[in-house]
Scaffold this motif. Structure first.
Motif, PDB file in Angstrom:
ATOM      1  N   MET A 142       0.935  -1.136   0.049  1.00  0.00           N
ATOM      2  CA  MET A 142       0.014   0.018   0.100  1.00  0.00           C
ATOM      3  C   MET A 142       0.811   1.129  -0.032  1.00  0.00           C
ATOM      4  O   MET A 142       0.274   2.453  -0.485  1.00  0.00           O
ATOM      5  CB  MET A 142      -0.881   0.031   1.412  1.00  0.00           C
ATOM      6  N   THR A 143       2.228   1.298   0.165  1.00  0.00           N
ATOM      7  CA  THR A 143       2.712   2.510   0.688  1.00  0.00           C
ATOM      8  C   THR A 143       4.196   2.432  -0.372  1.00  0.00           C
ATOM      9  O   THR A 143       4.475   3.515  -0.985  1.00  0.00           O
ATOM     10  CB  THR A 143       3.613   2.415   2.080  1.00  0.00           C
ATOM     11  N   ALA A 144       4.900   1.410  -0.679  1.00  0.00           N
ATOM     12  CA  ALA A 144       5.977   1.382  -1.468  1.00  0.00           C
ATOM     13  C   ALA A 144       5.581   1.238  -3.159  1.00  0.00           C
ATOM     14  O   ALA A 144       5.257   0.029  -3.305  1.00  0.00           O
ATOM     15  CB  ALA A 144       6.990   0.502  -0.923  1.00  0.00           C
ATOM     16  N   GLU A 145       6.136   2.101  -3.893  1.00  0.00           N
ATOM     17  CA  GLU A 145       6.042   1.933  -5.054  1.00  0.00           C
ATOM     18  C   GLU A 145       7.298   1.038  -5.805  1.00  0.00           C
ATOM     19  O   GLU A 145       7.214   0.159  -6.565  1.00  0.00           O
ATOM     20  CB  GLU A 145       6.284   3.169  -5.867  1.00  0.00           C
ATOM     21  N   LYS A 146       8.163   1.154  -5.522  1.00  0.00           N
ATOM     22  CA  LYS A 146       9.681   0.379  -5.834  1.00  0.00           C
ATOM     23  C   LYS A 146      10.592   0.732  -4.457  1.00  0.00           C
ATOM     24  O   LYS A 146      10.701   1.520  -3.813  1.00  0.00           O
ATOM     25  CB  LYS A 146      10.145   0.973  -6.916  1.00  0.00           C
ATOM     26  N   ILE A 147      11.582  -0.258  -4.745  1.00  0.00           N
ATOM     27  CA  ILE A 147      13.200   0.038  -4.000  1.00  0.00           C
ATOM     28  C   ILE A 147      14.334  -0.049  -4.926  1.00  0.00           C
ATOM     29  O   ILE A 147      14.352  -0.696  -5.885  1.00  0.00           O
ATOM     30  CB  ILE A 147      13.245  -1.245  -3.074  1.00  0.00           C
ATOM     31  N   VAL A 148      15.158   0.974  -4.451  1.00  0.00           N
ATOM     32  CA  VAL A 148      16.238   1.357  -5.120  1.00  0.00           C
ATOM     33  C   VAL A 148      17.223   0.821  -4.355  1.00  0.00           C
ATOM     34  O   VAL A 148      17.559   1.286  -3.222  1.00  0.00           O
ATOM     35  CB  VAL A 148      16.454   2.630  -5.523  1.00  0.00           C
ATOM     36  N   VAL A 149      18.468  -0.013  -4.812  1.00  0.00           N
ATOM     37  CA  VAL A 149      19.486  -0.580  -3.772  1.00  0.00           C
ATOM     38  C   VAL A 149      20.633  -0.099  -4.679  1.00  0.00           C
ATOM     39  O   VAL A 149      20.804  -0.407  -5.819  1.00  0.00           O
ATOM     40  CB  VAL A 149      19.474  -2.201  -4.083  1.00  0.00           C
ATOM     41  N   SER A 150      21.389   0.459  -3.647  1.00  0.00           N
ATOM     42  CA  SER A 150      22.689   1.341  -4.349  1.00  0.00           C
ATOM     43  C   SER A 150      23.947   0.034  -3.905  1.00  0.00           C
ATOM     44  O   SER A 150      23.878  -1.028  -3.526  1.00  0.00           O
ATOM     45  CB  SER A 150      23.152   2.385  -3.272  1.00  0.00           C
ATOM     46  N   LYS A 151      25.025   0.483  -4.474  1.00  0.00           N
ATOM     47  CA  LYS A 151      26.432  -0.203  -4.231  1.00  0.00           C
ATOM     48  C   LYS A 151      26.672  -0.675  -3.131  1.00  0.00           C
ATOM     49  O   LYS A 151      26.991  -1.814  -3.014  1.00  0.00           O
ATOM     50  CB  LYS A 151      27.578   0.501  -5.177  1.00  0.00           C
ATOM     51  N   GLU A 152      26.641   0.364  -2.216  1.00  0.00           N
ATOM     52  CA  GLU A 152      26.805  -0.042  -0.792  1.00  0.00           C
ATOM     53  C   GLU A 152      25.620  -0.591   0.004  1.00  0.00           C
ATOM     54  O   GLU A 152      25.623  -0.638   1.126  1.00  0.00           O
ATOM     55  CB  GLU A 152      27.156   1.535   0.036  1.00  0.00           C
ATOM     56  N   HIS A 153      24.717  -1.061  -0.748  1.00  0.00           N
ATOM     57  CA  HIS A 153      23.534  -1.679  -0.121  1.00  0.00           C
ATOM     58  C   HIS A 153      22.516  -0.771   0.583  1.00  0.00           C
ATOM     59  O   HIS A 153      21.816  -1.195   1.448  1.00  0.00           O
ATOM     60  CB  HIS A 153      23.890  -3.104   0.547  1.00  0.00           C
ATOM     61  N   ASP A 154      22.783   0.443   0.349  1.00  0.00           N
ATOM     62  CA  ASP A 154      21.824   1.482   1.061  1.00  0.00           C
ATOM     63  C   ASP A 154      20.356   1.108   0.134  1.00  0.00           C
ATOM     64  O   ASP A 154      20.198   1.084  -1.084  1.00  0.00           O
ATOM     65  CB  ASP A 154      22.212   2.857   0.638  1.00  0.00           C
ATOM     66  N   ILE A 155      19.516   1.045   1.115  1.00  0.00           N
ATOM     67  CA  ILE A 155      18.007   0.692   0.405  1.00  0.00           C
ATOM     68  C   ILE A 155      17.023   1.695   0.582  1.00  0.00           C
ATOM     69  O   ILE A 155      16.994   2.370   1.549  1.00  0.00           O
ATOM     70  CB  ILE A 155      17.341  -0.578   1.285  1.00  0.00           C
ATOM     71  N   THR A 156      16.541   2.377  -0.705  1.00  0.00           N
ATOM     72  CA  THR A 156      15.751   3.524  -0.654  1.00  0.00           C
ATOM     73  C   THR A 156      14.541   2.982  -1.102  1.00  0.00           C
ATOM     74  O   THR A 156      14.272   2.476  -2.286  1.00  0.00           O
ATOM     75  CB  THR A 156      16.320   4.585  -1.647  1.00  0.00           C
ATOM     76  N   PHE A 157      13.248   3.260  -0.365  1.00  0.00           N
ATOM     77  CA  PHE A 157      11.954   2.997  -0.288  1.00  0.00           C
ATOM     78  C   PHE A 157      11.264   4.362  -0.902  1.00  0.00           C
ATOM     79  O   PHE A 157      11.348   5.394  -0.521  1.00  0.00           O
ATOM     80  CB  PHE A 157      11.472   2.791   0.730  1.00  0.00           C
ATOM     81  N   CYS A 158      10.993   4.161  -2.525  1.00  0.00           N
ATOM     82  CA  CYS A 158      10.229   5.190  -2.965  1.00  0.00           C
ATOM     83  C   CYS A 158       8.918   5.145  -2.869  1.00  0.00           C
ATOM     84  O   CYS A 158       8.061   4.167  -3.330  1.00  0.00           O
ATOM     85  CB  CYS A 158      10.331   5.197  -4.545  1.00  0.00           C
ATOM     86  N   LEU A 159       8.203   5.815  -1.804  1.00  0.00           N
ATOM     87  CA  LEU A 159       6.782   5.796  -1.531  1.00  0.00           C
ATOM     88  C   LEU A 159       5.914   6.671  -2.671  1.00  0.00           C
ATOM     89  O   LEU A 159       6.322   7.321  -3.422  1.00  0.00           O
ATOM     90  CB  LEU A 159       6.506   6.588  -0.126  1.00  0.00           C
ATOM     91  N   TYR A 160       4.481   5.824  -2.690  1.00  0.00           N
ATOM     92  CA  TYR A 160       3.637   6.679  -3.731  1.00  0.00           C
ATOM     93  C   TYR A 160       3.371   8.000  -3.685  1.00  0.00           C
ATOM     94  O   TYR A 160       3.012   8.597  -4.570  1.00  0.00           O
ATOM     95  CB  TYR A 160       2.304   5.778  -3.517  1.00  0.00           C
ATOM     96  N   ASN A 161       3.586   8.524  -2.457  1.00  0.00           N
ATOM     97  CA  ASN A 161       3.418  10.045  -2.309  1.00  0.00           C
ATOM     98  C   ASN A 161       4.652  10.929  -2.543  1.00  0.00           C
ATOM     99  O   ASN A 161       4.746  12.148  -2.525  1.00  0.00           O
ATOM    100  CB  ASN A 161       2.772  10.464  -0.905  1.00  0.00           C
ATOM    101  N   GLY A 162       5.520  10.208  -3.107  1.00  0.00           N
ATOM    102  CA  GLY A 162       6.579  11.124  -3.867  1.00  0.00           C
ATOM    103  C   GLY A 162       7.845  11.217  -2.700  1.00  0.00           C
ATOM    104  O   GLY A 162       8.956  11.659  -2.976  1.00  0.00           O
ATOM    105  N   LEU A 163       7.790  10.624  -1.350  1.00  0.00           N
ATOM    106  CA  LEU A 163       9.007  10.456  -0.542  1.00  0.00           C
ATOM    107  C   LEU A 163       9.799   9.576  -1.015  1.00  0.00           C
ATOM    108  O   LEU A 163       9.461   8.275  -1.458  1.00  0.00           O
ATOM    109  CB  LEU A 163       8.326  10.231   1.021  1.00  0.00           C
TER     110      LEU A 163
END
Length: 538
Positions: A499-520
């Motif tokens: 319901m909240t997360a549109e996608k996940i972006v994983v960086s080379k250092e395995h930082d995990i960015t959650f891209c939420l539907y509201n733009g955050l």
């Protein structure tokens, strides 16, 4: 008492000491077939526009764009046409010369859309045969009528061609133009086996029956350097699946496996029962036996029914399927299992680009439980800090929309659009009652149409600036979800993630960015271990 009116005469135009700017003019030519006669026409058009533009002292030659052997029913497949539009947007062209509307496009919708798009940036199109310049107010109505006629002509031609092909399907006399991989054609158009390609086809069937999946088969063919179908860059699992399903390899000809829609833009689609199909048994030499083909079909059915490995649903089979994006190469992640059958069996997600070529993408796999923990940590921090993140964000978005001066302009444009539409209705009523000459009606109607188009264009541009409502609604929904929670999340909640997360972006250092539907964008450092979440508004 009559009012006294004084006429203030217009000032005489001042003579320009500087030379007027020359228009950057290009020509556009197209022929729809590759025959010798059309090729001559193609060359003649290029030479004609080059000479015409260069001979005009008020014009600056901006080149000739020409598509040869391309249909005009869809602009997407005309490379030169697309390049010309791009150059117009870059300011390299002021005017386009072309022979006629039928040479420019035979699709009414795309023709009008392209004309309006160019008008917005001040680029005109001059149709020589019709003597129409699209920058004039009277052009819109005439172009719409003429483009509709051109589209009707294309539809008639397409209808006749479909009828002829359908008749040859029914008679069994249809000769395919491009044989399937593994086959060629003799002088009479009959299919003959190309042994070098047939060996690959047999290996594909054998490998699938031995338990290999289509993805693994495609990967193996790429590693072996086997030439692909019609010079494609590499083998794809969808191509392998099509080879396994095609009855042509067991000697049967199934015709109309695909069909073309009857309306513009004549899109070609896979025939899944929408049209009749025609099966000719034992029509040509087989590469595999009927028994092998039947065994492949049974195995495919088993994998779909029992193992749920349907290709169309595969990308949605797991929660994270298609949602994890590699921060290095931009490819999606694939699900894998390691240490299968052991107590410490794990599920990992690996970048597709890394699987194919470790040198091009060096991002290593990430465990699924790490993703679960990262989302749990992120959610708990968002839950704790909603007062400093979500509420100020919602307030800012709301104030931003309310404070827009553009809102008043949009209301004014809405009023103008309504007034013009009313005038158009009155004009139509007057015409129907016979109170107006047809020529005057067309001129007045065209002018109103042009004004209406301009108002709608301006409104569209202003509306684009105000499209923040989606972010507001999504942020309100997110605040409501948090309000419904009893406390901090102890375990990963699959439904909440959906319901909240549109996608996940994983960086080379395995930082995990959650891209939420509201733009955050909320990032967990190092995969959720000793992480500090931070937010960046898109």
């Amino acid at each position: 008492m009559a009012k006294k009116v004084t006429v203030i005469k217009a000032a005489k135009a001042q003579k320009h000491t500087q030379e007027e700017r020359r228009l950057k003019v290009c020509g556009y030519a197209r022929v729809s077939t590759g025959s010798q006669a059309q090729a001559t026409s193609y060359t003649a058009q290029v030479e004609y526009y080059t000479e015409k533009i260069e001979s005009n002292p008020l014009w600056e030659f901006a080149g000739v764009y020409a598509d040869e052997g391309i249909s005009g029913t869809n602009v997407k497949h005309r490379d030169e046409f697309q390049m010309m539009i791009s150059d117009c947007e870059d300011g390299n062209i002021d005017l386009i010369l072309t022979k006629s509307i039928t040479r420019f496009a035979r699709n009414t919708v795309e023709c009008i859309q392209t004309i309006r798009k160019l008008k917005e940036i001040g680029v005109g199109i001059y149709f020589e045969k019709e003597n129409i310049n699209t920058l004039s107010e009277k052009s819109e109505l005439f172009i719409t009528i003429l483009a509709s006629v051109a589209q009707g002509e294309s539809e008639n031609i397409s209808s006749n061609n479909r009828w002829a092909i359908q008749k040859r399907f029914q008679d069994g006399t249809y000769i395919i133009s491009t044989p399937a991989y593994g086959y060629g054609k003799d002088e009479d158009g009959n299919l003959v086996i190309i042994e070098s390609e047939a060996e690959t086809v047999r290996w594909i069937y054998e490998s699938y029956l031995n338990g290999m999946g289509v993805y693994v088969i495609a990967k193996a063919l790429n590693q072996k350097g086997i030439p692909t179908i019609r010079g494609a860059e590499k083998w794809q699992d969808g191509v392998i699946q099509d080879i396994l399903k095609n009855p042509i390899y067991e000697g049967d000809m199934l015709q109309q496996r695909t069909y073309t829609e009857t309306r513009f833009p004549f899109v070609r689609r896979v025939n899944n029962g929408q049209r009749n199909q025609y099966l000719i048994k034992d029509s040509h030499p087989p590469i595999v036996t009927h028994e092998e083909a039947e065994a492949v079909r049974n195995l495919m059915a088993y994998r779909v029914d029992v193992l749920h490995m349907n290709k169309s649903d595969y990308t949605k089979r797991y929660l994270f399927s298609g949602r994890i994006i590699c921060g290095e190469c931009g490819r999606t992640f694939r699900r894998q299992k390691i240490y299968i059958g052991k107590p410490y069996e794990k599920i990992i997600w690996t970048c597709s680009g890394h699987v194919e070529d470790k040198e091009r993408c060096c991002l290593k796999a990430i465990r699924e439980d790490v993703l679960h923990r990262a989302f749990t940590d992120m959610w708990n921090k968002l839950y704790t800090n909603q007062g400093t993140i979500l509420e100020p964000l919602l307030k800012e978005l709301t104030e931003l929309v309310a404070a827009r001066q553009d809102s008043e302009e949009i209301r004014q444009l809405d009023k103008e659009i309504k007034d013009i539409s009313g005038q158009s209705q009155i004009l139509n009523q007057v015409m129907r009652k016979g109170y107006m000459d047809s020529a005057l009606f067309m001129e007045s109607s065209s002018k109103l149409g042009w004004q209406l188009t301009e108002c709608r264009r301006k409104k569209t541009l202003l509306t684009r600036k105000l499209r923040r409502t989606k972010e507001i609604v999504r942020t309100e929904q997110l605040i409501q979800l948090i309000a419904e929670q009893d406390g901090l999340m102890e375990e990963f909640d699959e439904q909440l993630f959906k319901m909240t997360a549109e996608k996940i972006v994983v960086s080379k250092e395995h930082d995990i960015t959650f891209c939420l539907y509201n733009g955050l964008k909320l990032t967990e450092r190092g995969g959720g271990q000793d992480a500090v979440a931070h937010a960046n508004r898109l």
